[in-house]
Design a protein around this motif. Sequence first.
Motif, PDB file in Angstrom:
ATOM      1  N   ALA A 100       0.838  -1.198   0.000  1.00  0.00           N
ATOM      2  CA  ALA A 100       0.000   0.000   0.000  1.00  0.00           C
ATOM      3  C   ALA A 100       0.877   1.254   0.000  1.00  0.00           C
ATOM      4  O   ALA A 100       0.446   2.317  -0.433  1.00  0.00           O
ATOM      5  N   GLY A 110       2.303  12.441  -9.164  1.00  0.00           N
ATOM      6  CA  GLY A 110       1.626  11.389  -8.406  1.00  0.00           C
ATOM      7  C   GLY A 110       0.278  11.888  -7.933  1.00  0.00           C
ATOM      8  O   GLY A 110      -0.181  12.984  -8.310  1.00  0.00           O
ATOM      9  N   THR A 111      -0.367  11.081  -7.102  1.00  0.00           N
ATOM     10  CA  THR A 111      -1.692  11.422  -6.588  1.00  0.00           C
ATOM     11  C   THR A 111      -1.676  12.766  -5.866  1.00  0.00           C
ATOM     12  O   THR A 111      -2.571  13.601  -6.053  1.00  0.00           O
ATOM     13  N   THR A 112      -0.669  12.969  -5.046  1.00  0.00           N
ATOM     14  CA  THR A 112      -0.587  14.199  -4.251  1.00  0.00           C
ATOM     15  C   THR A 112      -0.562  15.419  -5.167  1.00  0.00           C
ATOM     16  O   THR A 112      -1.289  16.398  -4.946  1.00  0.00           O
ATOM     17  N   HIS A 148      -6.671   9.913   2.951  1.00  0.00           N
ATOM     18  CA  HIS A 148      -5.225  10.098   3.115  1.00  0.00           C
ATOM     19  C   HIS A 148      -4.975  11.601   3.269  1.00  0.00           C
ATOM     20  O   HIS A 148      -5.746  12.417   2.748  1.00  0.00           O
ATOM     21  N   ALA A 185      -3.200  13.416   1.699  1.00  0.00           N
ATOM     22  CA  ALA A 185      -3.135  14.042   0.368  1.00  0.00           C
ATOM     23  C   ALA A 185      -4.504  14.491  -0.126  1.00  0.00           C
ATOM     24  O   ALA A 185      -4.591  15.336  -1.024  1.00  0.00           O
ATOM     25  N   THR A 187     -11.925   8.950  -1.477  1.00  0.00           N
ATOM     26  CA  THR A 187     -11.082   7.838  -1.891  1.00  0.00           C
ATOM     27  C   THR A 187     -11.938   6.648  -2.298  1.00  0.00           C
ATOM     28  O   THR A 187     -13.057   6.463  -1.788  1.00  0.00           O
ATOM     29  N   VAL A 216     -10.458   3.500  -2.187  1.00  0.00           N
ATOM     30  CA  VAL A 216      -9.985   2.499  -1.218  1.00  0.00           C
ATOM     31  C   VAL A 216      -9.157   3.251  -0.175  1.00  0.00           C
ATOM     32  O   VAL A 216      -8.271   4.025  -0.522  1.00  0.00           O
ATOM     33  N   ASN A 221      -6.261   3.687   2.362  1.00  0.00           N
ATOM     34  CA  ASN A 221      -4.941   3.067   2.511  1.00  0.00           C
ATOM     35  C   ASN A 221      -4.698   2.586   3.928  1.00  0.00           C
ATOM     36  O   ASN A 221      -3.881   1.707   4.160  1.00  0.00           O
ATOM     37  N   ASP A 246     -10.056   9.628  -5.493  1.00  0.00           N
ATOM     38  CA  ASP A 246      -8.661   9.287  -5.246  1.00  0.00           C
ATOM     39  C   ASP A 246      -8.498   7.782  -5.500  1.00  0.00           C
ATOM     40  O   ASP A 246      -8.975   6.956  -4.718  1.00  0.00           O
ATOM     41  N   ALA A 278      -5.554   6.164  -5.703  1.00  0.00           N
ATOM     42  CA  ALA A 278      -4.189   5.707  -5.390  1.00  0.00           C
ATOM     43  C   ALA A 278      -4.167   4.244  -4.952  1.00  0.00           C
ATOM     44  O   ALA A 278      -3.273   3.487  -5.331  1.00  0.00           O
ATOM     45  N   GLN A 279      -5.173   3.844  -4.163  1.00  0.00           N
ATOM     46  CA  GLN A 279      -5.188   2.461  -3.679  1.00  0.00           C
ATOM     47  C   GLN A 279      -6.100   1.564  -4.492  1.00  0.00           C
ATOM     48  O   GLN A 279      -5.974   0.333  -4.421  1.00  0.00           O
ATOM     49  N   SER A 297      -1.236   7.189  -8.615  1.00  0.00           N
ATOM     50  CA  SER A 297       0.232   7.229  -8.688  1.00  0.00           C
ATOM     51  C   SER A 297       0.747   5.967  -9.358  1.00  0.00           C
ATOM     52  O   SER A 297       0.288   4.862  -9.029  1.00  0.00           O
ATOM     53  N   HIS A 350       3.525   4.410  -8.899  1.00  0.00           N
ATOM     54  CA  HIS A 350       4.293   3.476  -8.069  1.00  0.00           C
ATOM     55  C   HIS A 350       3.423   2.511  -7.275  1.00  0.00           C
ATOM     56  O   HIS A 350       3.918   1.516  -6.736  1.00  0.00           O
ATOM     57  N   LYS A 351       2.118   2.783  -7.208  1.00  0.00           N
ATOM     58  CA  LYS A 351       1.226   1.853  -6.492  1.00  0.00           C
ATOM     59  C   LYS A 351       0.803   0.698  -7.384  1.00  0.00           C
ATOM     60  O   LYS A 351       0.153  -0.233  -6.931  1.00  0.00           O
TER      61      LYS A 351
END
Length: 461
Positions: free
Chosen positions: A83, A146-148, A176, A178, A224, A226, A228, A253, A255-256, A276, A278-279
């Motif tokens: 995560a 990224g998400t942020t 989150h 963010a 969101t 999901v 995190n 969001d 990201a997750q 993002s 990288h997730k």
Amino acid sequence: MTTPETSFPATPEFYFADAGGPMFYFLDDRLDASPAIGGPPTPEPPVVTTTGDRALDVASVRSDFPILGERVNGRPLIWFDNAATTQKPRAVIDRISSFYEHENSNIHRAAHELAARATDAYEDARETTRRFLNAPRVEDIVFVRGTTEAINLVAQSWGRKHLGEGDEIVITHLEHHANIVPWQQISRQTGAVLKVAPVDDRGNLLLDELERLVGPRTKLVAATQVSNALGTVTDAKRIVEIGHRHGARVLIDGAQSIPHMPIDVVDLGADFFVFSGHKIVGPTGIGVLYGAQDALADTPPWQGGGNMIADVTLERALYQDPPNKFEAGTGNIADAVGLGTALRYVADLGIERIAAYEHHLLDYATPRLSAIPGVRIIGTADEKASVLSFVLDGHEPLEVGKALNAEGIAVRAGHHCAQPILRRMGVEQTVRPSFAFYNTTDEIDVFLDVVDRLARGGVGG
Ligand code: PMP
């Protein structure tokens, strides 16, 4: 630790996205997205979105991730910090080095051969992203850090234009940092009011309460898909419907959610969807802001500079259309290309199949972890992604994290950048293992054994 192969056939039905189909343990028709070594890269084949009925071959998947062969403190690495960030398959690593070996240039197509290659690779990644999200137009895909950064872009740019004194933004208690702090900042700057939809004691979002908060002054709902920290899956589609019914824009969001469930931004209907790289087994430093055509058209540029302009005099600047309007300066070209390869890799495995397998891991781990004396799982929502936050009586989360690290197991111990929801659940910090499709039940057994020994006073201090 036993090998992943031995764990795989134990409960094969769980590995299917489509129930009832025949079971095959191979992925021989997977697309190889990595370019040929030693020559210019071959164009990548289109993203595959249908998964058929093939099973996830976890042993084969694991061999795609070089870092999973790493040893930590003398033990095989067990990566349960997904995560926070995911590991990268060889295809992504090779694609990035191939970019620097064969294509590296700034993206100004007409200048020379490498500029054309780099521009093609970058725009190809944008098209891959569009298809992964089922976005209608390639212009709807903006590359960001990224998400942020994506949320800050919407808050500062869309928000400054559309928010005024007394307007309302609705977020949820699950967010989150963010998806909290940028809204606090823009609220202070504009006089807008931030409202927060509550959750119940298990971490389910209370949609009726959210609906009660949304009204004629609501300009934006940001939620969101999901969590995190708890793993709660929200009904993002309903959140969008609620927001739209009241004339508000909606930001989701992702990201997750992006690595765990199929995303179709048309079906979802959100004005903005952010994630993002990288997730989802892609590089760090690259992410995506998807914006519906009218939402992006209604959003002024965020940063000014090169790339985003059509014409500049000393008195004024004319901007390009989206997405360039939002991509001032030299972007993260190589990592965008790497993200394209990551999305192809995931699409080839099949996101439904990944979701089914990760669910299996969660279903395997949850009752076994809660059976350990002194363990309390934080977040037991009806719908969860593969995040398993917990606390252990008599042991600080950090201490549990260190004990796990001593055995080669990486988990996050802390507040997970989601302090409001952890406090709502009555804790400041948790231990948070989070599973990805390259994890196995054998790894979970190793993890459970360490927690069990710690609970019984057999490990560490
Ligand atoms: N939102 C959620 C739900 C997240 O899990 C994260 C990353 N932990 C973020 C936003 C921020 O993502 P990034 O740090 O990649 O910008």
